[in-house]
Write a protein that holds these residues in place. Structure first.
Motif, PDB file in Angstrom:
ATOM      1  N   GLY A 149       0.830  -1.205   0.000  1.00  0.00           N
ATOM      2  CA  GLY A 149       0.000   0.000   0.000  1.00  0.00           C
ATOM      3  C   GLY A 149       0.861   1.250   0.000  1.00  0.00           C
ATOM      4  O   GLY A 149       1.694   1.432   0.891  1.00  0.00           O
TER       5      GLY A 149
ATOM      6  N   SER B 230       0.153   6.096   4.783  1.00  0.00           N
ATOM      7  CA  SER B 230       0.529   5.163   5.860  1.00  0.00           C
ATOM      8  C   SER B 230       1.660   4.246   5.401  1.00  0.00           C
ATOM      9  O   SER B 230       2.663   4.075   6.110  1.00  0.00           O
TER      10      SER B 230
ATOM     11  N   ALA C 114      -0.787  -0.825  -5.588  1.00  0.00           N
ATOM     12  CA  ALA C 114      -1.622  -1.433  -6.632  1.00  0.00           C
ATOM     13  C   ALA C 114      -1.822  -0.517  -7.843  1.00  0.00           C
ATOM     14  O   ALA C 114      -1.794  -0.969  -8.980  1.00  0.00           O
ATOM     15  N   THR C 115      -2.027   0.764  -7.597  1.00  0.00           N
ATOM     16  CA  THR C 115      -2.356   1.669  -8.697  1.00  0.00           C
ATOM     17  C   THR C 115      -1.076   2.265  -9.286  1.00  0.00           C
ATOM     18  O   THR C 115       0.022   2.009  -8.791  1.00  0.00           O
TER      19      THR C 115
ATOM     20  N   LEU D  54      -4.306  11.175  -0.692  1.00  0.00           N
ATOM     21  CA  LEU D  54      -3.597  12.440  -0.895  1.00  0.00           C
ATOM     22  C   LEU D  54      -3.303  12.555  -2.385  1.00  0.00           C
ATOM     23  O   LEU D  54      -2.574  11.722  -2.951  1.00  0.00           O
TER      24      LEU D  54
ATOM     25  N   ALA E  76      -7.308  14.912   0.495  1.00  0.00           N
ATOM     26  CA  ALA E  76      -7.023  15.593   1.771  1.00  0.00           C
ATOM     27  C   ALA E  76      -6.292  16.905   1.483  1.00  0.00           C
ATOM     28  O   ALA E  76      -5.530  17.010   0.524  1.00  0.00           O
TER      29      ALA E  76
ATOM     30  N   THR F 243       1.462  -2.459  -9.037  1.00  0.00           N
ATOM     31  CA  THR F 243       1.846  -3.801  -8.590  1.00  0.00           C
ATOM     32  C   THR F 243       0.913  -4.242  -7.456  1.00  0.00           C
ATOM     33  O   THR F 243       1.301  -4.218  -6.279  1.00  0.00           O
TER      34      THR F 243
ATOM     35  N   THR G 216      -3.084  -1.168   3.693  1.00  0.00           N
ATOM     36  CA  THR G 216      -4.161  -1.022   2.706  1.00  0.00           C
ATOM     37  C   THR G 216      -5.491  -0.817   3.426  1.00  0.00           C
ATOM     38  O   THR G 216      -5.614  -1.086   4.618  1.00  0.00           O
ATOM     39  N   PRO G 217      -6.520  -0.351   2.702  1.00  0.00           N
ATOM     40  CA  PRO G 217      -7.850  -0.276   3.323  1.00  0.00           C
ATOM     41  C   PRO G 217      -8.320  -1.650   3.806  1.00  0.00           C
ATOM     42  O   PRO G 217      -7.790  -2.690   3.389  1.00  0.00           O
TER      43      PRO G 217
ATOM     44  N   LEU H 103      -6.291 -10.095   1.824  1.00  0.00           N
ATOM     45  CA  LEU H 103      -4.914 -10.606   1.849  1.00  0.00           C
ATOM     46  C   LEU H 103      -4.642 -11.488   3.067  1.00  0.00           C
ATOM     47  O   LEU H 103      -3.767 -12.343   3.032  1.00  0.00           O
TER      48      LEU H 103
ATOM     49  N   MET I 224     -17.582   9.566  -1.005  1.00  0.00           N
ATOM     50  CA  MET I 224     -17.965  10.957  -1.237  1.00  0.00           C
ATOM     51  C   MET I 224     -17.363  11.448  -2.548  1.00  0.00           C
ATOM     52  O   MET I 224     -16.483  10.797  -3.113  1.00  0.00           O
TER      53      MET I 224
ATOM     54  N   TRP J  88     -14.388   9.664  -4.334  1.00  0.00           N
ATOM     55  CA  TRP J  88     -13.607   8.856  -3.397  1.00  0.00           C
ATOM     56  C   TRP J  88     -14.524   7.730  -2.923  1.00  0.00           C
ATOM     57  O   TRP J  88     -15.204   7.860  -1.901  1.00  0.00           O
TER      58      TRP J  88
ATOM     59  N   GLY K 110     -13.955   6.109   0.639  1.00  0.00           N
ATOM     60  CA  GLY K 110     -12.938   7.094   1.018  1.00  0.00           C
ATOM     61  C   GLY K 110     -12.569   7.064   2.493  1.00  0.00           C
ATOM     62  O   GLY K 110     -11.410   7.205   2.845  1.00  0.00           O
TER      63      GLY K 110
ATOM     64  N   ALA L 258      -5.661   4.100   7.958  1.00  0.00           N
ATOM     65  CA  ALA L 258      -6.830   4.850   8.419  1.00  0.00           C
ATOM     66  C   ALA L 258      -7.854   3.974   9.129  1.00  0.00           C
ATOM     67  O   ALA L 258      -8.731   4.488   9.815  1.00  0.00           O
TER      68      ALA L 258
ATOM     69  N   CYS M  21      -2.659   8.352  10.894  1.00  0.00           N
ATOM     70  CA  CYS M  21      -2.173   7.332   9.949  1.00  0.00           C
ATOM     71  C   CYS M  21      -0.656   7.187  10.057  1.00  0.00           C
ATOM     72  O   CYS M  21      -0.118   6.075  10.077  1.00  0.00           O
TER      73      CYS M  21
HETATM   74  C1  LIG Z   1     -11.910  13.208   0.330  1.00  0.00           C
HETATM   75  C2  LIG Z   1     -11.063  13.043   1.555  1.00  0.00           C
HETATM   76  C3  LIG Z   1     -10.573  14.164   2.202  1.00  0.00           C
HETATM   77  C4  LIG Z   1      -9.775  14.017   3.336  1.00  0.00           C
HETATM   78  N1  LIG Z   1      -9.274  15.140   3.938  1.00  0.00           N
HETATM   79  C5  LIG Z   1      -8.410  14.996   4.974  1.00  0.00           C
HETATM   80  C6  LIG Z   1      -7.734  16.140   5.488  1.00  0.00           C
HETATM   81  O1  LIG Z   1      -7.907  17.280   5.005  1.00  0.00           O
HETATM   82  N2  LIG Z   1      -6.890  15.956   6.534  1.00  0.00           N
HETATM   83  C7  LIG Z   1      -6.654  14.708   7.068  1.00  0.00           C
HETATM   84  O2  LIG Z   1      -5.867  14.595   8.016  1.00  0.00           O
HETATM   85  N3  LIG Z   1      -7.246  13.597   6.558  1.00  0.00           N
HETATM   86  C8  LIG Z   1      -8.101  13.725   5.512  1.00  0.00           C
HETATM   87  N4  LIG Z   1      -8.684  12.608   4.983  1.00  0.00           N
HETATM   88  C9  LIG Z   1      -8.340  11.300   5.541  1.00  0.00           C
HETATM   89  C10 LIG Z   1      -6.952  10.841   5.106  1.00  0.00           C
HETATM   90  O3  LIG Z   1      -6.591  11.456   3.898  1.00  0.00           O
HETATM   91  C11 LIG Z   1      -6.905   9.332   4.913  1.00  0.00           C
HETATM   92  O4  LIG Z   1      -7.487   8.674   6.036  1.00  0.00           O
HETATM   93  C12 LIG Z   1      -5.466   8.841   4.738  1.00  0.00           C
HETATM   94  O5  LIG Z   1      -4.836   9.533   3.691  1.00  0.00           O
HETATM   95  C13 LIG Z   1      -5.470   7.334   4.484  1.00  0.00           C
HETATM   96  O6  LIG Z   1      -4.162   6.921   4.207  1.00  0.00           O
HETATM   97  P1  LIG Z   1      -3.803   5.368   4.121  1.00  0.00           P
HETATM   98  O7  LIG Z   1      -2.424   5.286   3.604  1.00  0.00           O
HETATM   99  O8  LIG Z   1      -4.110   4.722   5.410  1.00  0.00           O
HETATM  100  O9  LIG Z   1      -4.832   4.762   3.073  1.00  0.00           O
HETATM  101  P2  LIG Z   1      -5.004   5.065   1.495  1.00  0.00           P
HETATM  102  O10 LIG Z   1      -4.745   6.499   1.211  1.00  0.00           O
HETATM  103  O11 LIG Z   1      -6.329   4.499   1.151  1.00  0.00           O
HETATM  104  O12 LIG Z   1      -3.856   4.210   0.833  1.00  0.00           O
HETATM  105  C14 LIG Z   1      -3.937   2.812   0.711  1.00  0.00           C
HETATM  106  C15 LIG Z   1      -3.188   2.397  -0.546  1.00  0.00           C
HETATM  107  O13 LIG Z   1      -3.171   0.968  -0.602  1.00  0.00           O
HETATM  108  C16 LIG Z   1      -3.271   0.607  -1.972  1.00  0.00           C
HETATM  109  N5  LIG Z   1      -3.698  -0.798  -2.058  1.00  0.00           N
HETATM  110  C17 LIG Z   1      -4.899  -1.321  -1.755  1.00  0.00           C
HETATM  111  N6  LIG Z   1      -4.894  -2.652  -1.947  1.00  0.00           N
HETATM  112  C18 LIG Z   1      -3.653  -2.977  -2.384  1.00  0.00           C
HETATM  113  C19 LIG Z   1      -3.019  -4.207  -2.753  1.00  0.00           C
HETATM  114  N7  LIG Z   1      -3.671  -5.377  -2.717  1.00  0.00           N
HETATM  115  N8  LIG Z   1      -1.720  -4.172  -3.168  1.00  0.00           N
HETATM  116  C20 LIG Z   1      -1.035  -3.000  -3.191  1.00  0.00           C
HETATM  117  N9  LIG Z   1      -1.594  -1.813  -2.861  1.00  0.00           N
HETATM  118  C21 LIG Z   1      -2.881  -1.806  -2.453  1.00  0.00           C
HETATM  119  C22 LIG Z   1      -4.275   1.606  -2.516  1.00  0.00           C
HETATM  120  O14 LIG Z   1      -4.230   1.670  -3.926  1.00  0.00           O
HETATM  121  C23 LIG Z   1      -3.853   2.890  -1.821  1.00  0.00           C
HETATM  122  O15 LIG Z   1      -2.915   3.617  -2.580  1.00  0.00           O
HETATM  123  C24 LIG Z   1      -9.488  12.721   3.844  1.00  0.00           C
HETATM  124  C25 LIG Z   1     -10.001  11.596   3.195  1.00  0.00           C
HETATM  125  C26 LIG Z   1     -10.767  11.743   2.061  1.00  0.00           C
HETATM  126  C27 LIG Z   1     -11.289  10.527   1.355  1.00  0.00           C
END
Ligand SMILES: Cc1cc2nc3c(=O)[nH]c(=O)nc-3n(C[C@H](O)[C@H](O)[C@H](O)COP(=O)(O)OP(=O)(O)OC[C@H]3O[C@@H](n4cnc5c(N)ncnc54)[C@H](O)[C@@H]3O)c2cc1C
Length: 503
Positions: free
Chosen positions: A19, A23, A43-44, A51, A65, A252, A282-283, A290, A310, A413, A416, A446, A456
């Motif tokens: 991911g 995070s 993955a993407t 972000l 974000a 990947t 990952t989410p 997995l 959203m 999103w 999201g 998240a 995160c």
């Molecule tokens: C519209 C929106 C606005 C926001 N605004 C704010 C803000 O202003 N301030 C703030 O603090 N927070 C904000 N948040 C919350 C915050 O941005 C997110 O909670 C945080 O960025 C999540 O990060 P993450 O790395 O945990 O997850 P993600 O950003 O979801 O990253 C997970 C990654 O894992 C990858 N992945 C999934 N499955 C696989 C797999 N099998 N193999 C490889 N890769 C995989 C995905 O493609 C993705 O890139 C916002 C959220 C949203 C949706």
């Protein structure tokens, strides 16, 4: 403090981070700083997850974000550690409004996630009946909180539904895109949960929180943005990871995880990667899939996590068309109580809120609206043009702005934001207990300890530190679990990681 070292004659431990959102990137950055060999698989074809920057009318803006809480150190420290200290920028204005009961009204001050401490400031927002209901709290018997309680249910019981519908829902919804009557107080507003456990009226609990905050005499901005967008943070972290010797592969997707005698086999379309440890960033739905083979119990818990979807509609107007509108002057935007039935849930006036947006496009006025939240997702599947038209309709009603935008951008999103209903923290504890039984595998992101960027990053650091501890002794490349942010025996040093490690 001890330093993490790797011997010249042994290969460093290899950790695969799955991911490439903030995070996963933060975990990779931390691991590289500990001298661990890191491969991050995303993955993407884009790093950053939620972000993301993009262009509207030729101006780069955040399409996900846009701001980081600065009262927690982790996100700002990460930005500083990867060389972005001089691009940190606090909001130019924090004057937000509520679009409620037919008008834009100043968001009352002195609340904790919409829960007021002083009813005297609520005259513009609540009806006389709503205000009278707050006054009844002193005659009520205590409301039990138990192990956890829904924010909305508790506040409605103490202060009446109007406080929830007009104040708590828009504030809490702004962070979680969720339903206040489901969201866990313990997970989403822990300081309020602690204060209400002490007993006494809710209004007094809120005032206690405020007094304690004031006693801490914190200075500096509450939030920070980045010149160019928060969406530029992932690339900077990725650069630091690569500089520290980490490998990052996009496009990947990881398809499966299997335990081997020496660690893990990480299956992708093209190859299987051997790893000593895994950080799963990952989410929940992806982490659940997995882990299905190796930890069915953790997988089942993760599959139960729900998400809100959203859409963000970013609109660029000619500044000359906006200037006549008093409602668009000086404010950072407005929140909308769902009870009023409007499509738009919030709007951020980016050109007012961020000096860097105004400077990048002085002749334009950029704003964005958000549409959709948990349980109210029908609008986000409409055509882009319809979403723009619905946003314009609500903007016209709220602010009087009827000008045509010069450019628009719709960003959906889907899934999201994970939802934190009552019992969420107990679910997270069960997930962590289950994965603790697996060798050198940790989860972060998240889903677990908060959806905001600092939470995160904190969960990523925790996962990385625990993996290093797990690998200590088992893999000679890592001799100590203490992470100092300095790589002592590798050819390159990650820039400025000392501050990130909080030393
Ligand atoms: C519209 C929106 C606005 C926001 N605004 C704010 C803000 O202003 N301030 C703030 O603090 N927070 C904000 N948040 C919350 C915050 O941005 C997110 O909670 C945080 O960025 C999540 O990060 P993450 O790395 O945990 O997850 P993600 O950003 O979801 O990253 C997970 C990654 O894992 C990858 N992945 C999934 N499955 C696989 C797999 N099998 N193999 C490889 N890769 C995989 C995905 O493609 C993705 O890139 C916002 C959220 C949203 C949706």
């Amino acid at each position: 403090m001890q330093r993490s070292q790797q011997r010249a004659d042994t290969p460093p431990a290899h950790v695969v981070v799955i991911g490439g959102g903030i995070s996963g990137l933060a975990a990779a950055h931390r691991l590289v700083a500990a001298g661990v060999r890191v491969t991050l698989l995303e993955a993407t074809d884009r790093l950053g997850g939620k972000l993301m920057t993009g262009e509207v009318a030729g101006v780069q803006v955040d399409l996900g974000a846009e701001s980081m809480l600065a009262r927690r150190p982790e996100a700002v420290a990460l930005a500083e550690a990867v060389g972005l200290a001089d691009r940190l920028q606090p909001p130019a204005t924090a004057t937000a409004s509520l679009w409620t009961r037919g008008a834009l009204r100043p968001l009352p001050k002195g609340h904790v996630m919409g829960v007021p401490g002083d009813p005297a400031v609520l005259g513009q927002v609540l009806s006389p009946e709503g205000l009278a209901r707050i006054a009844e709290e002193r005659d009520l018997t205590p409301t039990p909180v138990g192990d956890d309680v829904a924010v909305g249910a508790y506040v409605a019981d103490r202060l009446g539904r109007e406080v929830v519908d007009r104040l708590v829902e828009p504030l809490l919804g702004g962070v979680y895109a969720g339903d206040a009557y489901r969201i866990s107080m313990r997970a989403a507003v822990p300081q309020l949960f602690e204060a209400v456990q002490e007993g006494g009226p809710l209004l007094e609990a809120v005032r206690r929180i405020q007094e304690r905050a004031a006693a801490r005499q914190r200075t500096g901005p509450v939030f920070q943005g980045l010149d160019g967008g928060i969406g530029t943070l992932p690339a900077a972290v990725a650069d630091a990871v690569r500089t520290g010797g980490g490998e990052i592969l996009t496009a990947t997707p990881v398809l499966g995880l299997t335990r081997t005698e020496s660690g893990w086999a990480v299956r992708t379309e093209a190859r299987t990667v051997a790893a000593d440890g895994i950080v799963l960033a990952t989410p929940a739905w992806s982490a659940g899939t997995l882990l299905a083979a190796e930890s069915p119990a953790a997988s089942a818990e993760l599959s139960g996590v729900e998400y809100a979807s959203m859409a963000l509609v970013t609109l660029a107007f000619r500044r000359a068309d906006v200037e006549a509108h008093e409602a668009l002057r000086g404010r950072s935007g407005f929140l909308v109580p769902p009870v009023d039935g409007h499509t738009v849930k919030a709007s951020t006036f980016s050109s007012n809120k961020w000096r860097w947006v105004a400077d990048a496009a002085p002749d334009l006025f950029v704003l964005r609206t958000s549409v959709g939240r948990y349980g109210e997702e029908e609008h986000i599947h409409r055509e882009d043009g319809e979403l723009v038209a619905l946003s314009q309709r609500d903007l016209a009603a709220a602010t009087g702005l009827t000008a045509r935008p010069v450019d628009t951008e719709v960003t959906r999103w889907i899934g999201g934001l994970p939802q934190y209903p009552v019992g969420h923290l107990a679910r997270v504890a069960r997930i962590r207990d289950e994965v603790a039984g697996l060798p050198a595998l940790r989860v972060c992101g998240a889903v677990y300890d908060g959806v905001g960027i600092p939470a995160c990053v904190a969960s990523a650091h925790r996962a990385a530190d625990e993996i290093v501890r797990d690998l200590t002794g088992r893999i000679t490349g890592v001799e100590t679990g203490e992470i100092t942010g300095e790589i002592t025996a590798t050819p390159t040093r990650v820039r400025g990681t000392g501050s990130e490690a909080g030393q």
